[in-house]
Design a protein around this motif. Structure first.
Motif, PDB file in Angstrom:
ATOM      1  N   GLY A  79       0.800  -1.208   0.000  1.00 48.05           N
ATOM      2  CA  GLY A  79       0.000   0.000   0.000  1.00 48.05           C
ATOM      3  C   GLY A  79       0.837   1.264   0.000  1.00 48.05           C
ATOM      4  O   GLY A  79       2.077   1.230  -0.125  1.00 48.05           O
ATOM      5  N   GLU A  80       0.158   2.399   0.167  1.00 49.09           N
ATOM      6  CA  GLU A  80       0.818   3.693   0.039  1.00 49.09           C
ATOM      7  C   GLU A  80       0.195   4.696   0.995  1.00 49.09           C
ATOM      8  O   GLU A  80      -1.012   4.694   1.239  1.00 49.09           O
ATOM      9  CB  GLU A  80       0.681   4.202  -1.399  1.00 49.09           C
ATOM     10  CG  GLU A  80       1.349   5.529  -1.670  1.00 49.09           C
ATOM     11  CD  GLU A  80       1.095   6.015  -3.090  1.00 49.09           C
ATOM     12  OE1 GLU A  80       2.063   6.299  -3.816  1.00 49.09           O
ATOM     13  OE2 GLU A  80      -0.100   6.110  -3.464  1.00 49.09           O
ATOM     14  N   ILE A  81       1.057   5.562   1.568  1.00 49.74           N
ATOM     15  CA  ILE A  81       0.606   6.660   2.417  1.00 49.74           C
ATOM     16  C   ILE A  81       1.178   7.958   1.877  1.00 49.74           C
ATOM     17  O   ILE A  81       2.369   8.030   1.558  1.00 49.74           O
ATOM     18  CB  ILE A  81       1.055   6.462   3.877  1.00 49.74           C
ATOM     19  CG1 ILE A  81       0.427   5.188   4.465  1.00 49.74           C
ATOM     20  CG2 ILE A  81       0.670   7.665   4.734  1.00 49.74           C
ATOM     21  CD1 ILE A  81       0.871   4.895   5.885  1.00 49.74           C
ATOM     22  N   LYS A  82       0.329   8.975   1.788  1.00 43.69           N
ATOM     23  CA  LYS A  82       0.755  10.300   1.365  1.00 43.69           C
ATOM     24  C   LYS A  82       0.229  11.337   2.350  1.00 43.69           C
ATOM     25  O   LYS A  82      -0.937  11.289   2.757  1.00 43.69           O
ATOM     26  CB  LYS A  82       0.213  10.632  -0.031  1.00 43.69           C
ATOM     27  CG  LYS A  82       0.787   9.779  -1.158  1.00 43.69           C
ATOM     28  CD  LYS A  82       2.214  10.189  -1.505  1.00 43.69           C
ATOM     29  CE  LYS A  82       2.713   9.445  -2.736  1.00 43.69           C
ATOM     30  NZ  LYS A  82       4.107   9.832  -3.084  1.00 43.69           N
ATOM     31  N   VAL A  83       1.081  12.265   2.763  1.00 44.27           N
ATOM     32  CA  VAL A  83       0.690  13.397   3.591  1.00 44.27           C
ATOM     33  C   VAL A  83       1.079  14.659   2.839  1.00 44.27           C
ATOM     34  O   VAL A  83       2.262  14.908   2.613  1.00 44.27           O
ATOM     35  CB  VAL A  83       1.368  13.360   4.976  1.00 44.27           C
ATOM     36  CG1 VAL A  83       0.991  14.602   5.780  1.00 44.27           C
ATOM     37  CG2 VAL A  83       0.972  12.101   5.735  1.00 44.27           C
ATOM     38  N   ASN A  84       0.088  15.410   2.411  1.00 44.65           N
ATOM     39  CA  ASN A  84       0.322  16.597   1.574  1.00 44.65           C
ATOM     40  C   ASN A  84       1.165  16.227   0.354  1.00 44.65           C
ATOM     41  O   ASN A  84       2.121  16.915  -0.006  1.00 44.65           O
ATOM     42  CB  ASN A  84       1.002  17.704   2.376  1.00 44.65           C
ATOM     43  CG  ASN A  84       0.875  19.057   1.708  1.00 44.65           C
ATOM     44  OD1 ASN A  84       0.029  19.255   0.824  1.00 44.65           O
ATOM     45  ND2 ASN A  84       1.708  19.998   2.116  1.00 44.65           N
ATOM     46  N   ASN A  85       0.815  15.079  -0.237  1.00 51.81           N
ATOM     47  CA  ASN A  85       1.459  14.548  -1.441  1.00 51.81           C
ATOM     48  C   ASN A  85       2.914  14.148  -1.213  1.00 51.81           C
ATOM     49  O   ASN A  85       3.691  14.039  -2.154  1.00 51.81           O
ATOM     50  CB  ASN A  85       1.374  15.554  -2.598  1.00 51.81           C
ATOM     51  CG  ASN A  85       1.453  14.875  -3.951  1.00 51.81           C
ATOM     52  OD1 ASN A  85       1.044  13.716  -4.102  1.00 51.81           O
ATOM     53  ND2 ASN A  85       1.988  15.561  -4.938  1.00 51.81           N
ATOM     54  N   MET A  86       3.299  13.919   0.046  1.00 50.86           N
ATOM     55  CA  MET A  86       4.648  13.459   0.373  1.00 50.86           C
ATOM     56  C   MET A  86       4.569  12.087   1.032  1.00 50.86           C
ATOM     57  O   MET A  86       3.698  11.839   1.859  1.00 50.86           O
ATOM     58  CB  MET A  86       5.355  14.435   1.315  1.00 50.86           C
ATOM     59  CG  MET A  86       5.695  15.777   0.710  1.00 50.86           C
ATOM     60  SD  MET A  86       6.562  16.857   1.903  1.00 50.86           S
ATOM     61  CE  MET A  86       5.203  17.323   2.970  1.00 50.86           C
ATOM     62  N   THR A  87       5.499  11.213   0.676  1.00 54.14           N
ATOM     63  CA  THR A  87       5.606   9.925   1.340  1.00 54.14           C
ATOM     64  C   THR A  87       6.309  10.121   2.681  1.00 54.14           C
ATOM     65  O   THR A  87       7.397  10.698   2.728  1.00 54.14           O
ATOM     66  CB  THR A  87       6.404   8.932   0.483  1.00 54.14           C
ATOM     67  OG1 THR A  87       5.729   8.738  -0.761  1.00 54.14           O
ATOM     68  CG2 THR A  87       6.540   7.591   1.194  1.00 54.14           C
TER      69      THR A  87
END
Length: 321
Positions: A79-87
């Motif tokens: 899976g993937e996590i992004k915070v304000n389009n940042m990993t």
């Protein structure tokens, strides 16, 4: 694109499986066996900028693991996590400036120094301009009425004062994501209410996104507009507080009656009524129920609706059955 995006995230821990007995202990020295312990499985949710979200779940549900993933301490296996389009990445200083985590059981302020000494150190670490820092700090200290204790050694302060100062320290570099883990642990009700007002004001004025993890339902009710419940390694509920109440509340609110000289009920149908002395309790009724009161005899009437704490308890209880 949402401010926070968690898409199909899974994570397993490898756990050492110890064999019993002396012989098993000797075998473990040369041939250790590990098993996978599933913590998160295909977890997905999105959070918009400026939202206030509560994360709930029983002990061992994976809340701490999820926070570690969102802050970059560990990376998802799937899976993937992004915070304000940042990993999330602890080596990415742009990302680290975006977030802050405040834990009720861990401190970042040095107990032997004054809060101001620690504030000045944090200012230098994050390279905050002094004029911006002074203005920001004055605003926060005034909001919390802490100007009078800012120069005292932190160890001399009350728990409530320490917690408020911890949150102020976390906001000095102007993060856009504030993660609170049991922020009111050990605080009295007055300090809790002051903290709720402060966090809500920070959210409203600065549009800071709030994610709060707490076993104190007062924290969730007074801060979060939306709730995520983590059960069975996945998000099993995602909605508003009122939606949660409606989702788990199977019974109508309980009604308590008290009479002046006798039970103030004369008749009822399709309702569960219990009486004791001059009091009556009415439960398990529906829209087809009929309840007749003798108003002249009625001394008081109270309706007890389901609380958020009871609603969450019912969900956790079902999970364990």
């Amino acid at each position: 694109m949402s401010y926070i995006e968690v898409n199909d995230v899974s994570y397993n821990y490898k756990v050492f499986k110890k064999q019993s007995g002396l012989k098993g202990g000797l075998l473990d020295l040369f041939n250790r066996k590990y098993v996978d312990k599933e913590v998160l499985s295909d977890v997905s949710f999105h959070i918009e900028k400026g939202e206030k979200v509560g994360l709930l779940g029983p002990n061992g549900a994976g809340k701490s693991t999820l926070i570690k993933l969102m802050t970059g301490i560990i990376a998802p296996q799937d899976g993937e996590i992004k915070v304000n389009n940042m990993t999330p990445d602890t080596d990415n200083y742009v990302f680290l400036n975006e977030i802050v985590v405040v834990m009720g059981q861990k401190n970042q302020l040095n107990p032997n120094l004054s809060a101001m000494d620690s504030f000045n150190l944090i200012r230098d670490i994050y390279k905050v301009k002094n004029d911006v820092y002074q203005k920001r700090l004055h605003k926060y200290l005034t909001m919390f009425d802490l100007n009078k204790v800012k120069d005292y050694p932190v160890r001399k302060l009350s728990l409530g004062e320490k917690t408020k100062l911890e949150i102020i320290a976390s906001l000095i570099h102007n993060p856009q994501l504030l993660i609170l883990d049991e922020p009111t642990l050990g605080m009295d009700i007055v300090s809790q209410n002051a903290l709720y007002d402060f966090i809500n004001q920070v959210n409203e004025e600065l549009n800071v996104t709030i994610l709060i993890i707490s076993h104190q339902m007062r924290d969730i009710e007074n801060i979060a507009d939306r709730i995520l419940i983590l059960l069975n390694h996945a998000i099993t509920f995602d909605g508003k507080t009122t939606d949660l109440l409606n989702n788990v509340k199977a019974e109508a609110p309980t009604i308590y009656l008290s009479g002046k000289n006798a039970v103030p009920l004369t008749d009822w149908t399709e309702a569960n009524v219990s009486t004791e002395n001059n009091n009556a309790t009415i439960s398990n009724y529906s829209k087809d129920s009929t309840i007749t009161l003798k108003i002249s005899e009625l001394a008081s009437l109270n309706i007890e609706d389901s609380s958020l704490e009871e609603s969450v308890y019912q969900i956790f209880k079902k999970d364990k059955l």
